[in-house]
Enzyme design. Structure first.
Site, PDB file in Angstrom:
ATOM      1  N   LYS A   6      -4.269  -5.248  -9.672  1.00  0.00           N
ATOM      2  CA  LYS A   6      -2.998  -5.133  -8.963  1.00  0.00           C
ATOM      3  C   LYS A   6      -1.870  -5.616  -9.866  1.00  0.00           C
ATOM      4  O   LYS A   6      -2.073  -6.498 -10.700  1.00  0.00           O
ATOM      5  CB  LYS A   6      -3.011  -5.946  -7.660  1.00  0.00           C
ATOM      6  CG  LYS A   6      -3.933  -5.385  -6.593  1.00  0.00           C
ATOM      7  CD  LYS A   6      -3.995  -6.270  -5.394  1.00  0.00           C
ATOM      8  CE  LYS A   6      -4.843  -5.644  -4.291  1.00  0.00           C
ATOM      9  NZ  LYS A   6      -6.130  -5.127  -4.736  1.00  0.00           N
ATOM     10  N   HIS A  56      -6.609   1.178  -2.237  1.00  0.00           N
ATOM     11  CA  HIS A  56      -6.352  -0.245  -2.392  1.00  0.00           C
ATOM     12  C   HIS A  56      -4.856  -0.480  -2.623  1.00  0.00           C
ATOM     13  O   HIS A  56      -4.104   0.446  -2.953  1.00  0.00           O
ATOM     14  CB  HIS A  56      -7.150  -0.808  -3.566  1.00  0.00           C
ATOM     15  CG  HIS A  56      -8.629  -0.815  -3.328  1.00  0.00           C
ATOM     16  ND1 HIS A  56      -9.251  -1.761  -2.537  1.00  0.00           N
ATOM     17  CD2 HIS A  56      -9.608   0.012  -3.753  1.00  0.00           C
ATOM     18  CE1 HIS A  56     -10.552  -1.523  -2.504  1.00  0.00           C
ATOM     19  NE2 HIS A  56     -10.793  -0.448  -3.227  1.00  0.00           N
ATOM     20  N   TYR A  63       0.852  -1.197   0.000  1.00  0.00           N
ATOM     21  CA  TYR A  63       0.000   0.000   0.000  1.00  0.00           C
ATOM     22  C   TYR A  63       0.880   1.237   0.000  1.00  0.00           C
ATOM     23  O   TYR A  63       1.921   1.275   0.662  1.00  0.00           O
ATOM     24  CB  TYR A  63      -0.906   0.025   1.231  1.00  0.00           C
ATOM     25  CG  TYR A  63      -1.934  -1.074   1.278  1.00  0.00           C
ATOM     26  CD1 TYR A  63      -3.223  -0.871   0.798  1.00  0.00           C
ATOM     27  CD2 TYR A  63      -1.619  -2.317   1.816  1.00  0.00           C
ATOM     28  CE1 TYR A  63      -4.170  -1.867   0.858  1.00  0.00           C
ATOM     29  CE2 TYR A  63      -2.567  -3.326   1.875  1.00  0.00           C
ATOM     30  CZ  TYR A  63      -3.833  -3.103   1.393  1.00  0.00           C
ATOM     31  OH  TYR A  63      -4.769  -4.097   1.451  1.00  0.00           O
TER      32      TYR A  63
END
Length: 453
Positions: free
Chosen positions: A404, A355, A347
């Site tokens: 991601k 997120h 993070y």
């Protein structure tokens, strides 16, 4: 004239603004910028800027150093204990729990999703606390999303039935008398929920909240009647009774939740920051960093290894801690990535702000010539770092779905030395960690539809 007047009246009616409904009041979020203003559980005093050609700046820097030596800042050292049954570190003090979570997002609540908020949820359930917790907001959002999906599935089923009816009517040469149903079905084909569906969902949500409030009020009234009846005997009043809500508000709720630290987080707080003392399971002896390192390495296996065995440079804890320390030293907030099938999540500021941007997979690398001297070592090293393409594609696909970026970290495993023996009491942890190196490799999915010229 009459037709012109009616036309003007109709046009004026059309030009009137349509009254818009006020938006529902959203849950007010806490001031996370103030709560999480400290990135680590440390007290830091920044020095004033030093300007060589300005003598006043030199004096201010000297005064800052003098103030530091006369009145050094107080570093709060928190306490935790190691549980051998779960092979993890537990924190039970409420102040320590809040400090470790608010300053660096360390640990996880044992009864919560992430932040330890079980006590707030329990008070809210008993009607002692107003507002909505983060877990309840997430639960409500998921319930609304599930209801929308069910409504969309019903609309798609209705579209298919109407389409079949239309095809059957076209073959028989008759028409369908309900065009408005076709219009609503066409709207549903675009994947957009109708206004009536959204209003019905909103009304259902408000009805659930109202029902919960009524049940809480009814529980308070029942508790008040119970207290009043218990204080009287044979219709003879004994002592002045206390109302039910006061009894409920005054009752003490024991916090049954603790903060569970991962082994990497605990060792980073002990060795990297010096902000945590870890006791043994009997809460009597503070574990030194060297002894704690050995204990965590032995508990990184399942079942745990014997404490008399020597350490290995490719112990699972050492390999994972090298990566954890590496990214923490670069300023990332490192959290567990077991939810997405990876080792770590990175993070930028913390899970309450955004997120995770990157998902990290740790793979040991045995490129040193020592690991290829014998065939037995080659076979053992190949088994430890073996990863199949099926596994790789699954992990990469999952990270692509949750938006991601997959980062593969190869940790170069150094050859063993005599310092890792069980009899050595003075193990230099800094020298041991400096022998490792980390190589980062970013993997992205190549999608032909998005990569065309």
């Amino acid at each position: 004239m009459a037709s012109q007047f009616s036309f003007n009246a109709a046009s004026a009616q059309e030009q009137q603004p349509i009254p818009t409904k006020p938006r529902p009041q959203r849950h007010q979020r806490p001031d996370y910028r103030h709560i999480h203003r400290f990135p680590l559980p440390l007290t830091v005093r920044p020095l004033p800027p030093l300007i060589p050609h300005n003598p006043i700046s030199v004096i201010s820097v000297l005064l800052s150093y003098l103030t530091y030596f006369i009145a050094p800042p107080h570093h709060a050292i928190h306490s935790a204990y190691f549980d051998s049954n779960t092979s993890s570190v537990h924190v039970t003090d409420e102040k320590t729990i809040r400090a470790l979570w608010e300053m660096g997002f360390f640990g996880k609540g044992s009864l919560s999703r992430s932040e330890p908020t079980w006590i707030e949820q329990e008070k809210k359930r008993r009607g002692l606390l107003g507002g909505v917790t983060l877990d309840e907001v997430t639960r409500q959002r998921r319930a609304e999303r599930r209801d929308l999906k069910l409504q969309r599935a019903r609309s798609e089923k209705l579209i298919i039935e109407q389409r079949l009816q239309a095809e059957a009517a076209a073959r028989e040469g008759r028409t369908i008398p309900d065009p408005q149903a076709n219009l609503s079905a066409a709207r549903a084909t675009n994947g957009i929920a109708t206004t009536a569906e959204k209003l019905s969902l909103r009304k259902a949500k408000e009805a659930k909240i109202l029902e919960a409030q009524q049940l809480a009020q009814r529980d308070r009234e029942d508790a008040g009647k119970t207290v009043q009846s218990s204080t009287t005997e044979d219709n003879h009043p004994t002592e002045p009774t206390v109302s039910g809500p006061d009894i409920i508000e005054g009752m003490t709720i024991t916090n049954e939740e603790h903060l569970q630290l991962s082994n990497e987080e605990a060792f980073f707080l002990v060795y990297g920051l010096g902000a945590l003392h870890i006791f043994d399971q009997d809460h009597q002896t503070v574990l030194s960093p060297t002894f704690l390192l050995r204990k965590l390495c032995h508990h990184s296996y399942s079942p745990p290894r014997d404490s008399s065995t020597d350490l290995k440079t490719d112990d699972p804890f050492l390999v994972s801690y090298v990566v954890y320390h590496h990214f923490r030293s670069l300023g990332w907030v490192v959290r567990s990535g077991v939810k997405f099938g990876v080792d770590y999540l990175l993070y930028n500021r913390g899970p309450v702000f955004s997120h995770a941007e990157f998902a990290v997979v740790v793979i040991p690398s045995y490129d040193h010539p020592y690991w290829s001297e014998t065939d037995e070592r080659k076979t053992e090293c190949a088994a430890k770092q073996a990863r199949s393409w099926w596994w790789f594609h699954c992990v990469n696909r999952v990270q692509g779905q949750v938006q991601k970026t997959l980062v593969v970290c190869y940790v170069e495993i150094p050859p063993p030395t005599q310092d890792l023996g069980a009899t050595s009491a003075s193990l230099d942890i800094g020298a041991l960690l400096s022998r490792y190196s980390v190589r980062e490799l970013i993997i992205r999915r190549w999608i032909p539809n998005r990569s065309r010229d």
